[in-house]
Scaffold this motif. Structure first.
Motif, PDB file in Angstrom:
ATOM      1  N   GLY A 201      -1.250  -5.343   4.546  1.00  0.00           N
ATOM      2  CA  GLY A 201      -0.658  -4.163   4.886  1.00  0.00           C
ATOM      3  C   GLY A 201      -1.543  -2.942   4.747  1.00  0.00           C
ATOM      4  N   GLY A 202      -2.728  -3.126   4.299  1.00  0.00           N
ATOM      5  CA  GLY A 202      -3.719  -2.041   3.948  1.00  0.00           C
ATOM      6  C   GLY A 202      -3.260  -1.021   3.174  1.00  0.00           C
ATOM      7  N   LEU A 203      -3.529   0.370   3.207  1.00  0.00           N
ATOM      8  CA  LEU A 203      -3.309   1.357   2.286  1.00  0.00           C
ATOM      9  C   LEU A 203      -2.065   2.155   2.618  1.00  0.00           C
ATOM     10  CD1 LEU A 203      -7.026   2.613   1.672  1.00  0.00           C
ATOM     11  CD2 LEU A 203      -5.575   1.162   0.235  1.00  0.00           C
TER      12      LEU A 203
ATOM     13  N   VAL B  47       3.596  -1.296  -6.025  1.00  0.00           N
ATOM     14  CA  VAL B  47       4.275  -1.944  -4.679  1.00  0.00           C
ATOM     15  C   VAL B  47       3.314  -1.542  -3.617  1.00  0.00           C
ATOM     16  CG1 VAL B  47       5.990  -1.186  -3.174  1.00  0.00           C
ATOM     17  CG2 VAL B  47       6.640  -1.122  -5.742  1.00  0.00           C
ATOM     18  N   GLY B  48       2.393  -1.030  -3.634  1.00  0.00           N
ATOM     19  CA  GLY B  48       1.499  -0.589  -2.652  1.00  0.00           C
ATOM     20  C   GLY B  48       0.316  -1.854  -2.558  1.00  0.00           C
TER      21      GLY B  48
ATOM     22  N   GLN C  57       3.702   5.634  -1.628  1.00  0.00           N
ATOM     23  CA  GLN C  57       4.029   5.349  -3.041  1.00  0.00           C
ATOM     24  C   GLN C  57       3.364   6.467  -3.765  1.00  0.00           C
ATOM     25  OE1 GLN C  57       6.581   2.780  -1.898  1.00  0.00           O
ATOM     26  NE2 GLN C  57       6.431   2.833  -4.247  1.00  0.00           N
ATOM     27  N   ALA C  58       2.266   6.728  -3.527  1.00  0.00           N
ATOM     28  CA  ALA C  58       1.533   8.059  -4.195  1.00  0.00           C
ATOM     29  C   ALA C  58       2.247   9.182  -4.229  1.00  0.00           C
ATOM     30  CB  ALA C  58       0.141   7.881  -3.917  1.00  0.00           C
ATOM     31  N   VAL C  59       2.699   9.471  -2.901  1.00  0.00           N
ATOM     32  CA  VAL C  59       3.312  10.628  -2.445  1.00  0.00           C
ATOM     33  C   VAL C  59       4.599  10.747  -3.285  1.00  0.00           C
ATOM     34  CG1 VAL C  59       4.514  12.098  -0.783  1.00  0.00           C
ATOM     35  CG2 VAL C  59       2.241  11.023  -0.102  1.00  0.00           C
TER      36      VAL C  59
ATOM     37  N   ASP D  73      10.244  -5.187   5.459  1.00  0.00           N
ATOM     38  CA  ASP D  73       8.780  -5.699   5.908  1.00  0.00           C
ATOM     39  C   ASP D  73       7.674  -5.076   5.725  1.00  0.00           C
ATOM     40  OD1 ASP D  73       9.289  -3.430   7.482  1.00  0.00           O
ATOM     41  OD2 ASP D  73       9.535  -4.416   9.332  1.00  0.00           O
ATOM     42  N   ALA D  74       7.820  -3.973   4.536  1.00  0.00           N
ATOM     43  CA  ALA D  74       6.643  -3.105   4.127  1.00  0.00           C
ATOM     44  C   ALA D  74       5.748  -4.114   3.322  1.00  0.00           C
ATOM     45  CB  ALA D  74       6.949  -2.132   3.580  1.00  0.00           C
ATOM     46  N   LYS D  75       4.420  -4.155   3.773  1.00  0.00           N
ATOM     47  CA  LYS D  75       3.386  -5.045   3.172  1.00  0.00           C
ATOM     48  C   LYS D  75       2.522  -4.092   2.091  1.00  0.00           C
ATOM     49  CE  LYS D  75       3.763  -8.940   6.139  1.00  0.00           C
ATOM     50  NZ  LYS D  75       2.985  -9.818   6.910  1.00  0.00           N
TER      51      LYS D  75
END
Length: 449
Positions: A362-364, A343-344, A370-372, A354-356
């Motif tokens: 959208g960068g990191l 997803v990231g 997602q990793a958390v 609107d998360a990219k």
């Protein structure tokens, strides 16, 4: 999966018969996934374990249904308490809910949302059972389910989907269960098998699937039910997001089948039916968290990646020596981690939110969130599941005896066999066709297959 959101009274939604009917159908499709999983797993084990494998899924339908009504729905989706658990007295026993009372911010009744989520709660512990094939006492397994959903699944569902849950508030995207269902179940499976140990004959005896047609039937039913699992998780059908998720579910699954089979052909020289079925499940797992955030092209990429990497991951048990009987870790844990993290990379910002992702400018940031979510759920489920298994193993015992495992867990735990090889009819050890006055021949012969 969207949780309840607060709306102004003037903008309060009204009950939608269309969305309510749609969600009831989706709930039925998700319910179908548990017996479908039973068939999928049942075909993958040896003959002597078939019924036990079926029962390990079916018992979840009974146990979790009752616990969900008594307190599970309240713990998972009640009013937030400290961002880690929920609680609402009206949800206890589903006794304080009005017939037409709507789930906050949506056009479906609370009862419909509760039953849809119930089916997720039923399926998740059933997924764990595939890792434990051939060797676990049925009573211990049933008790493990009850304890596990109480202290692992219900809290994690609140973290991820409940209003106020800490992972939801952080912005972790999990459309339909990559973390709450698949990583949760896969990590639990790993924790339990590290405690209970390997099957007798692991790495020595052949442990091939006894019925590949049954495996294919189970996989096909899972694929069918998964449309309700995924598309239904938007809780309505008004804005097209559920339709995108439906399309992405099909696309990623097909791509994963191709990815798994391509790897299998290159690595082992054959296209196998077991590989096709496993690839389909890997694709379904991976798209579950991501399908509401990516485009169909992104779904293809996620499917291919999951198909190849999950095919590679199933062999890790031989390298590291843990006995994951039916590759729950390799498919559900690895597939869930991949789908959640991807997803990231592939989130377009134009579907559910609107998360990219990284590939869309959208960068990191989203990848970090997602990793958390991935590693928080993985660590919690792994540790707590192992602790539960350890306590049960040291008290009532988790495993059947070695002799019982070798002779066949179906006869020992259920007094039945899946197939009647004698031709005499009847699967139950308690039945007899001996004529009056005749001496009955021993009926406890077992087939070690």
């Amino acid at each position: 999966m969207p949780p309840g959101i607060t709306t102004l009274a003037a903008d309060a939604p009204e009950l939608s018969a269309a969305n309510t009917g749609f969600m009831l159908i989706c709930s039925a499709l998700v319910m179908l996934m548990t017996p479908a999983l039973a068939f999928f797993y049942g075909g993958m084990v040896r003959v002597k374990s078939t019924l036990n494998m079926l029962m390990m899924s079916f018992i979840s339908l009974g146990i979790v249904t009752v616990l969900w009504v008594l307190y599970g729905f309240s713990l998972a989706f009640g009013t937030d308490v400290g961002s880690v658990i929920g609680w609402s007295s009206d949800f206890v026993g589903l006794s304080g809910i009005g017939v037409t009372e709507l789930w906050d911010g949506y056009t479906i009744p609370v009862y419909v949302f509760a039953v849809f989520q119930m089916m997720f709660a039923i399926l998740t512990p059933a997924l764990i059972s595939g890792a434990l094939a051939d060797r676990v006492k049925f009573t211990s397994w049933a008790l493990f389910i009850a304890l596990w959903v109480t202290v692992v699944y219900f809290p994690v569902a609140h973290w991820v989907w409940g209003a106020g849950g800490w992972l939801f508030e952080m912005g972790v995207i999990d459309f339909a269960g990559g973390t709450a269902v698949h990583i949760n179940a896969g990590a639990a499976a790993l924790g339990v098998i590290l405690v209970i140990g390997k099957r007798v004959g692991f790495k020595k005896d052949p442990m091939r699937p006894h019925s590949l047609p049954l495996v294919m039937l189970g996989a096909a039913l899972l694929w069918f039910g998964w449309f309700g699992f995924n598309a239904g998780s938007w809780l309505g059908n008004d804005d097209g997001v559920g339709a995108v998720m439906f399309v992405n579910t099909q696309v990623a699954t097909g791509a994963a089948v191709l990815g798994w089979l391509a790897y299998e052909k290159i690595r082992h020289g054959s296209f196998t039916t077991l590989g096709a079925a496993s690839g389909a499940v890997a694709g379904l797992v991976a798209i579950t968290p991501a399908g509401g955030a990516v485009s169909p092209l992104g779904a293809i990429a996620i499917g291919v990646i999951a198909g190849v990497l999950c095919a590679m991951a199933v062999g890790l048990k031989y390298k590291f020596g843990y006995d994951d009987s039916l590759d729950v870790v390799g498919v559900h844990l690895v597939g869930g981690v991949l789908g959640s993290l991807l997803v990231g990379f592939f989130a377009t910002g134009g579907v559910q939110s609107d998360a990219k992702g990284l590939f869309y400018g959208g960068g990191l940031e989203q990848l970090g969130k997602q990793a958390v979510g991935v590693f928080a759920v993985l660590a919690y489920s792994l540790v707590v599941s192992a602790a539960l298994a350890f306590v049960l193993d040291r008290t009532i015992g988790m495993r059947v005896s070695e002799d019982d495992e070798v002779s066949g867990i179906d006869q020992v735990e259920h007094a039945e066999t899946a197939y009647d090889f004698s031709g005499a009819g009847g699967g139950s050890a308690s039945r007899t066709t001996t004529a009056p006055g005749a001496t009955a021949a021993p009926t406890n012969k077992k087939v070690d297959a």
